[in-house]
Design an enzyme around this catalytic site. Structure first.
Site, PDB file in Angstrom:
ATOM      1  N   ASP A  14     -40.249  25.807  23.886  1.00 34.61           N
ATOM      2  CA  ASP A  14     -39.099  26.723  23.870  1.00 34.61           C
ATOM      3  C   ASP A  14     -38.997  27.350  22.482  1.00 34.61           C
ATOM      4  O   ASP A  14     -39.557  26.821  21.525  1.00 34.61           O
ATOM      5  CB  ASP A  14     -37.797  25.946  24.110  1.00 34.61           C
TER       6      ASP A  14
ATOM      7  N   ASP B  73     -34.813  22.085  27.789  1.00 38.43           N
ATOM      8  CA  ASP B  73     -33.480  21.555  27.501  1.00 38.43           C
ATOM      9  C   ASP B  73     -32.505  21.778  28.650  1.00 38.43           C
ATOM     10  O   ASP B  73     -31.512  21.090  28.766  1.00 38.43           O
ATOM     11  CB  ASP B  73     -32.914  22.153  26.204  1.00 38.43           C
TER      12      ASP B  73
ATOM     13  N   ASP C 233     -35.197  23.484  33.695  1.00 36.87           N
ATOM     14  CA  ASP C 233     -36.502  23.130  33.111  1.00 36.87           C
ATOM     15  C   ASP C 233     -37.088  21.880  33.763  1.00 36.87           C
ATOM     16  O   ASP C 233     -38.249  21.549  33.545  1.00 36.87           O
ATOM     17  CB  ASP C 233     -36.364  22.869  31.601  1.00 36.87           C
TER      18      ASP C 233
END
Length: 1011
Positions: free
Chosen positions: A455, A752, A756
């Site tokens: 990310d 997070d 996901d």
């Protein structure tokens, strides 16, 4: 060997292995000395089956409860008051309902009982709590509440005591047989030679067995304590709670019935409870029931069950039932005994132990047969084959003991356990480096990682966000230089309304009386911006009534709220990805604060503003509103178009210090770093270049473009993709799946958010963020990065490689001892009719190579060199050709040396007299042990010549070498009667150590042989 292992022991994967696969490899382990110890760190399939049965029971129970609940709703008007009376002790404490009664309402989804008790508000009153202020933090009141309603913890298996590990170490079949041999030896020895001389051999074996047992038990006990500590860390979960009128973070284990809990998307429901208020709450009950269909929770169906996950929406919940009174508590108590899946390396090393064990058993039987045959032949020649004395019985017993001890040495029981020792050590150290390993296998798999999909926000950047630029009423403002005071009043009012009502955050006064902003870093930054404009959060919230909320999720990339304003106007506010919200707008607010149509020139201006913000690595968000017809209801979806653009904000999120260096380390280590983000492509490219991720040869692509590519195009594109912007969770999942299956990469993925979870589940290693991560993401992850820092991910990779290499070093060391001990005792028995190494000596050697060897080599800390070699990947052989070269070379040297000592030792050392055989055997034993000691030092590096580099940094290794040396001196010099040794002269000690030391230059020569 590698082919055999791949055929029979490679079915177990790092994650999601079937119970059938886990069962199969166990049946293939033919030679197991101590099943209790060998299979200690493997999954308990019986307990897992019990948990699955419990889940199915829960599913049926809930299905029936829901059907009954629906039927009961139709007849609620005629409900007569029941005959429930609260127990006296409950009344005495001031409550009007007991734990069992309130628990049955939620678990049974019982609307009749709920209505009888006055609905949710009635339960609130009866539990002596407040929906606005929560519980009082009066200690006496909380402890009394705890006594009556229980604590929010499930029953766990008690920590095994040290003596349990001693008992398990004694379950070793070979040690039991040796104990019987020792007992018989004691009886026969004392009967023939008297006390104490006749007891020496038997007592020597007993002492050796006890030493092995206690050292093994100590090592195992320390490992179990480490795992216990790590388990405690895994269970640290906090939740937002209102107590004493203040919103605060509290451990879920401190929750009590009557607590007011705030749940948001991605949270795990921490206890059974009832819905108080909220919007669009969708609950995933699959963890409790196995049912994948989400359940909608509202004031009409207010039941929330512990252990379920919030899939969408947000709400306030009243806690009613905690701990073992909930179905989740009972399920977790069973699941906790199910244990972790065994790791692929554990299974592979069980395979190695099985192969060598079978070879060792064969050699042991042949050795025993040869020794007995030699003895019978001697007695036949002497003519004493019909007369047997106590000495003959003792000799026969010694042969049997030697054969059993060959099995002890040959079956490398310590190999699979070395994996858990190394993993436990690494996991504890990684905790200090801010990485919490949830699944053992992740630790070793991370060492093979070839790709990291990371990310951007919070991982590569600091996640400390501030609004630094804005475009309001078509005017671009740099908020570092100018105050946004030029905004027309009407536009400012709309902007503040949008900021303070369309948010997942909150502005509260904390217990210290200071203003505090709660929420995600993005929400916090925007709320801070609103406050800096002179806005008042509470008054803005109270000025309108919220009809509907659609929380932000990474698929829609927007969030919205529908408000009913005092003047009767119904207004929807929307906020999200700039391009998406702007595309939904057909009007805008101009420099005079007037609403005007959005023409092409204005669209071009706004798009260029978004691009200029993004080129400066700013996150951009667009805020818009639309006035609706007054007849809309809470069920009416928020419109997707027709909006008026209020403005665009640019949020600064600086790159974390050290990220660029960490990306460079990954590149040098052969690990490709890819950025997968939901942000604007220009923002993503700017950050990726700053981090060193995006190179001249790399490709940056947007999620919508990626989705439209054909399979052939994807195969051509994916290896070059370095940045994926505006990606959805499905895009991330697709990328990971292709990398793993088509390109055979070992993929680590960070995540997070709730969405996901599929990508984290699909990846070889799922890395969840500890600070920004939701409970759903953490549940799906294998490792939790506690500080959300990319550099920590690199540390995890370094430790993963260290675990893999350390276990290879230990296997190389142990196999060398196995090979030499087997061949020496076998050839000696065949050629001379006696074994140079006695049972006691072999037990000591076994301890050096097993428990102490594992302790020394499996706990080597990682060094920088590890990140300068390519990753092993998915197809690398565990026992490499380099290892076989070192094993065979050292084994050959040790065998030649010991054979020369056996055949020429007496003449070389000038040994004569009755004790010459004893001294020679002591020399052989001493030389053999020092060969292992120096080979242990050689094994620190498999290819590097300088094996002493950094040796003093590893206290465990130095301590083990020193302790082994001291014990060897004691055994040879002072325990001769028990260990069949004789004290040696200084020169004999020098030669013994020199023979061992020669293995070091030989190791250097071997490492120069190209493979």
């Amino acid at each position: 060997m590698e082919t055999y292992l791949n055929q029979n022991f490679s079915g177990v994967k790092p994650k999601h292995s079937s119970d059938e696969t886990l069962k199969n490899w166990r049946t293939l382990c033919g030679v197991v000395k101590n099943p209790k110890r060998r299979f200690r760190f493997t999954a308990n399939l019986v307990k897992r089956h019990e948990a699955a049965v419990m889940r199915r029971g829960n599913q049926e129970k809930l299905r029936v409860a829901v059907l009954v609940s629906k039927a009961a709703l139709q007849f609620l008007q005629g409900v007569e008051p029941g005959d429930y009376t609260a127990p006296e002790e409950v009344k005495a404490a001031g409550y009007e309902i007991c734990a069992d009664e309130v628990g049955s309402i939620v678990e049974g989804h019982d609307p009749k009982k709920l209505k009888f008790h006055g609905g949710v508000d009635g339960i609130v009153t009866k539990l002596k709590t407040s929906t606005t202020d929560g519980l009082s933090t009066d200690k006496e009141g909380l402890s009394r509440r705890q006594e009556l309603f229980g604590i929010n913890k499930f029953t766990e298996a008690e920590q095994k005591s040290f003596w349990v590990f001693v008992w398990e170490a004694l379950q070793d079949m070979t040690l039991m047989v040796l104990a019987v041999c020792a007992f018989v030896s004691l009886i026969v020895g004392i009967a023939t030679e008297g006390w104490p001389k006749g007891a020496h051999d038997g007592l020597g074996i007993v002492a050796s067995i006890l030493l092995v047992v206690f050292v093994t038990a100590t090592s195992d006990y320390r490992q179990s304590l480490q795992f216990k500590d790590l388990d405690k860390e895994k269970k640290k979960i906090s939740i937002q709670v209102t107590r004493n009128g203040y919103r605060q973070k509290l451990s879920i284990y401190e929750l009590l019935p009557g607590d007011i809990v705030h749940l948001a998307i991605g949270d795990q429901v921490p206890a059974d409870g009832l819905f108080l208020s909220g919007f669009s709450v969708s609950i995933d009950e699959s963890s409790l029931t196995g049912e994948s269909e989400p359940v909608m929770v509202s004031a009409e169906i207010p039941y929330l069950l512990s252990g379920t996950k919030v899939q969408d929406g947000s709400c306030k919940m009243l806690v009613t039932t905690v701990g073992m009174r909930t179905q989740w508590g009972k399920l977790m108590a069973t699941l906790s005994e199910g244990g972790d899946d065994e790791t692929p390396l554990q299974v592979k090393l069980n395979g190695v132990a099985t192969i060598i064990g079978k070879i060792g058993l064969f050699f042991a039987l042949v050795t025993f047969a040869v020794l007995v045959q030699k003895m019978l032949a001697r007695k036949f020649i002497e003519g004493t084959h019909w007369s047997w004395s106590g000495d003959d019985a003792l000799e026969l017993l010694e042969y049997f003991a030697i054969a059993v001890t060959i099995v002890v040495v040959a079956v490398p029981e310590g190999l699979p356990l070395a994996v858990t020792l190394s993993l436990a050590f690494a996991m504890k150290k990684m905790m200090k480096d801010k990485a919490l390993v949830r699944h053992l296998a992740a630790c070793e798999t991370m060492g093979s990682a070839t790709t990291i999909c990371s990310d951007k926000t919070g991982t590569l950047t600091t996640n400390h966000m501030t609004v630094v630029k804005a475009c309001i009423c078509m005017k671009v403002m740099d908020l570092n230089k100018q105050v946004a005071s030029e905004i027309p009043d009407k536009a400012l009012k709309l902007l503040l309304q949008s900021i303070f009502t369309n948010t997942g955050g909150e502005v509260v006064i904390n217990q210290q009386g200071k203003r505090e902003i709660l929420g995600t870093p993005t929400e916090t930054a925007i709320l801070e911006f609103g406050l800096s404009l002179g806005g008042d959060f509470q008054s803005e919230r109270q000025a309108s009534k919220v009809l509907r909320v659609e929380p932000f999720n990474s698929t829609k990339k927007r969030m919205g709220v529908v408000l009913e304003l005092p003047e009767g106007v119904v207004r929807a506010h929307s906020k999200g990805a700039s391009e998406i919200i702007l595309a939904a707008c057909d009007k805008m607010i101009n420099a005079n604060g007037e609403v005007v149509p959005l023409d092409q020139a204005s669209i071009k201006h706004l798009k260029s503003t978004i691009e200029s913000f993004a080129d400066e690595a700013l996150r951009t968000l667009c805020l818009a509103y639309v006035d609706l017809k007054s007849d809309v209801s809470a069920e009416t979806p928020i419109p997707a178009s027709g909006y008026t653009c209020i403005g665009i904000v640019g949020i600064k999120d600086p790159v974390r210090p050290g990220v660029k260096e960490s990306v460079a380390i990954c590149r040098a280590a052969g690990i490709t770093v890819r950025m997968v983000t939901g942000d604007n492509i220009n923002t993503a490219k700017a950050i990726a270049r700053e981090c060193g991720i995006l190179t001249d040869n790399g490709i940056a692509i947007e999620g919508p473009d990626f989705r439209e590519k054909s399979l052939e195009e994807l195969h051509r594109l994916i290896p070059k993709i370095q940045v994926m912007a505006r990606s959805s969770p499905l895009d991330k999942h697709t990328l990971v799946k292709h990398l793993r299956t088509t390109f055979d990469e070992v993929v680590a993925v960070t995540g997070d958010g709730t969405n996901d979870a599929p990508a984290l589940h699909e990846a070889d290693i799922g890395l969840a963020m500890g600070i920004a991560g939701t409970e759903v993401a953490k549940e799906s992850a294998d490792v939790i990065i506690l500080d959300d820092n990319f550099s920590t991910i690199v540390t995890v990779a370094r430790w993963g490689r260290s675990v893999y290499i350390n276990i290879q070093k230990f296997v190389q060391f142990q196999l060398t001892v196995n090979v030499v001990a087997l061949i020496v005792n076998f050839t000696s028995a065949c050629l001379t009719g006696s074994a140079p190494l006695t049972a006691v000596q072999l037990l000591w050697v076994n301890m050096i190579m097993d428990t102490l060897g594992a302790l020394a080599l499996a706990t080597e800390p990682p060094n920088d060199e590890l990140m300068k070699r390519p990753p092993v990947g998915r197809t690398g052989n565990f026992i490499s050709s380099v290892m076989w070269r070192n094993i065979m070379g050292q084994s050959l040297y040790q065998f030649i040396v010991i054979w020369l000592l056996q055949s020429k030792g007496k003449s070389y050392f000038g040994l004569h007299g009755d004790d010459s055989d004893l001294i020679l055997n002591t020399l052989i034993f001493n030389a053999f042990v020092f060969c292992q000691l120096f080979n242990e030092i050689n094994s620190r590096e498999m290819e590097k010549e300088d094996v002493l580099d950094g040796i003093w940094d590893n206290n465990v290794f130095v301590s083990v070498i020193f302790a082994t040396f001291v014990f060897q001196v004691i055994i040879v010099e002072y325990l001769g009667a028990f260990a069949n040794t004789s004290p040696l002269t200084i020169m004999q000690w020098f030669y013994s150590i020199f023979i061992g030391f020669l293995s070091m230059p030989i190791a250097v020569y071997l490492k120069r042989i190209p493979i």
